[in-house]
Write an enzyme that holds these catalytic residues in place. Structure first.
Site, PDB file in Angstrom:
ATOM      1  N   PRO A 158       0.828  -1.206   0.000  1.00 48.59           N
ATOM      2  CA  PRO A 158       0.000   0.000   0.000  1.00 48.59           C
ATOM      3  C   PRO A 158       0.864   1.257   0.000  1.00 48.59           C
ATOM      4  O   PRO A 158       1.774   1.394   0.807  1.00 48.59           O
ATOM      5  CB  PRO A 158      -0.798  -0.118   1.302  1.00 48.59           C
ATOM      6  CG  PRO A 158      -0.815  -1.579   1.601  1.00 48.59           C
ATOM      7  CD  PRO A 158       0.514  -2.101   1.135  1.00 48.59           C
ATOM      8  N   GLU A 159       0.586   2.163  -0.929  1.00 50.53           N
ATOM      9  CA  GLU A 159       1.329   3.408  -1.011  1.00 50.53           C
ATOM     10  C   GLU A 159       0.465   4.539  -0.474  1.00 50.53           C
ATOM     11  O   GLU A 159      -0.631   4.301   0.036  1.00 50.53           O
ATOM     12  CB  GLU A 159       1.790   3.648  -2.444  1.00 50.53           C
ATOM     13  CG  GLU A 159       2.759   2.574  -2.928  1.00 50.53           C
ATOM     14  CD  GLU A 159       3.410   2.904  -4.248  1.00 50.53           C
ATOM     15  OE1 GLU A 159       3.347   4.067  -4.693  1.00 50.53           O
ATOM     16  OE2 GLU A 159       3.991   1.990  -4.869  1.00 50.53           O
ATOM     17  N   HIS A 188      -4.734 -14.209  10.072  1.00 49.92           N
ATOM     18  CA  HIS A 188      -3.985 -12.969   9.874  1.00 49.92           C
ATOM     19  C   HIS A 188      -4.729 -11.727  10.352  1.00 49.92           C
ATOM     20  O   HIS A 188      -4.264 -10.613  10.112  1.00 49.92           O
ATOM     21  CB  HIS A 188      -3.570 -12.776   8.412  1.00 49.92           C
ATOM     22  CG  HIS A 188      -2.920 -13.983   7.804  1.00 49.92           C
ATOM     23  ND1 HIS A 188      -1.782 -14.559   8.344  1.00 49.92           N
ATOM     24  CD2 HIS A 188      -3.253 -14.731   6.711  1.00 49.92           C
ATOM     25  CE1 HIS A 188      -1.433 -15.600   7.601  1.00 49.92           C
ATOM     26  NE2 HIS A 188      -2.301 -15.728   6.620  1.00 49.92           N
ATOM     27  N   ARG A 194       1.749 -10.786   6.095  1.00 53.44           N
ATOM     28  CA  ARG A 194       3.217 -10.869   6.153  1.00 53.44           C
ATOM     29  C   ARG A 194       3.790 -10.298   7.447  1.00 53.44           C
ATOM     30  O   ARG A 194       4.975 -10.438   7.710  1.00 53.44           O
ATOM     31  CB  ARG A 194       3.831 -10.150   4.950  1.00 53.44           C
ATOM     32  CG  ARG A 194       3.351 -10.726   3.625  1.00 53.44           C
ATOM     33  CD  ARG A 194       4.006 -10.020   2.460  1.00 53.44           C
ATOM     34  NE  ARG A 194       3.318 -10.298   1.206  1.00 53.44           N
ATOM     35  CZ  ARG A 194       3.629  -9.775   0.036  1.00 53.44           C
ATOM     36  NH1 ARG A 194       4.633  -8.915  -0.039  1.00 53.44           N
ATOM     37  NH2 ARG A 194       2.947 -10.078  -1.056  1.00 53.44           N
ATOM     38  N   LYS A 218      23.484  16.100  -6.671  1.00 52.32           N
ATOM     39  CA  LYS A 218      23.097  14.694  -6.521  1.00 52.32           C
ATOM     40  C   LYS A 218      23.377  13.914  -7.810  1.00 52.32           C
ATOM     41  O   LYS A 218      22.962  14.312  -8.893  1.00 52.32           O
ATOM     42  CB  LYS A 218      21.600  14.585  -6.184  1.00 52.32           C
ATOM     43  CG  LYS A 218      21.189  15.202  -4.858  1.00 52.32           C
ATOM     44  CD  LYS A 218      21.609  14.333  -3.701  1.00 52.32           C
ATOM     45  CE  LYS A 218      21.021  14.878  -2.389  1.00 52.32           C
ATOM     46  NZ  LYS A 218      21.435  14.068  -1.239  1.00 52.32           N
TER      47      LYS A 218
END
Length: 270
Positions: A2-3, A91, A110, A151
């Protein structure tokens, strides 16, 4: 994983059911997450009122009078609003039962997520050094330009650095760079201010659209109501390696950068 849009969608989904509600019970079935769930968490939370549910980067804040529960969904976690007394499944590690009868249920196959307690969320080590929110006024092209000077790192890695800006995960980095016309391997320090203006706007547009659509459908992600997001239908490059570019019809290239799939158009992005 999930972002930011998925986490924000989760926040928007659970907040109306939680805010102003008293926590009547806390059940921790498995506290062995990425970091152990504090043993005294149930005792701390019972009887407290949830004042608000906020988000910082990919962290959710469940704010109470005495402190904050910091929640991270990890690789595969989800928060569901349970209103029908459905029994816990495999879970389902943590339940918050509210006075309304609603249960907020945390599922994480997980176990890379976290539930942590802090009295001051802003100064917590996980939060204190994060960069600005991508949808905030503090995030803009001049900021990216200033932080990128000197950078040598690829621009895709640069915008995925949470010290630069939070929440630009792999999917949305691919999409934003395509919209801005910037090659993902171009060195961050070699990009002009004008192009960083376009990139900042592309990041905002991409994340805002994903939030409106409920996030991107991933194998493990479901919203708080159990429905998957559908931003995947609008993806321009991510997951489309070898297909035709929707802008110029050139074949999209797919490479690996930092062990992540990176898709770009060799004609549109330079």
């Amino acid at each position: 994983m999930p972002e930011l849009p998925e986490v924000e969608t989760t926040r928007q989904g659970i907040a109306p059911h939680c805010e102003g509600q008293t926590i009547t019970d806390v059940v921790v079935r498995n506290g062995r997450l990425r970091w152990p769930v504090p043993e005294d968490l149930p005792e701390r939370l019972r009887g407290q009122i949830i004042r608000s549910v906020d988000r910082r980067a990919k962290y959710l804040f469940i704010n109470l009078d005495g402190g904050t529960v910091i929640v991270h969904l990890g690789m595969s976690g989800s928060l569901r609003v349970i209103i029908d007394n459905a029994p816990p499944q495999s879970h389902d590690h943590i339940d918050l039962t509210l006075a309304s009868g609603v249960t907020l249920r945390f599922n994480d196959p997980r176990r890379f997520g976290c539930w942590l307690w802090t009295e001051t969320a802003a100064s917590h080590p996980l939060i204190a050094n994060l960069g600005p929110e991508p949808l905030s006024p503090e995030f803009n092209g001049p900021l990216l330009f200033r932080l990128s000077r000197g950078k040598q790192t690829p621009v895709k890695s640069f915008i995925m650095d949470n010290h630069v800006v939070v929440g630009v995960g792999n999917i949305y980095a691919n999409e934003a760079l395509f919209k801005a016309g910037i090659h993902p391997k171009r060195k961050a320090g070699r990009i002009s201010l004008d192009r960083y203006h376009r990139l900042a706007e592309a990041i905002r547009e991409t994340l805002s659209a994903a939030i409106l659509m409920g996030g991107t459908t991933l194998r493990d992600f479901v919203n708080s109501d159990g429905k998957p997001g559908y931003f995947a239908q609008s993806l321009l490059v991510y997951g489309r390696g070898g297909e035709a570019c929707k802008e110029c019809a050139a074949t999209l290239k797919e490479i690996r950068m930092n062990n992540r799939s990176t898709v770009y158009c060799p004609k549109c992005q330079r």
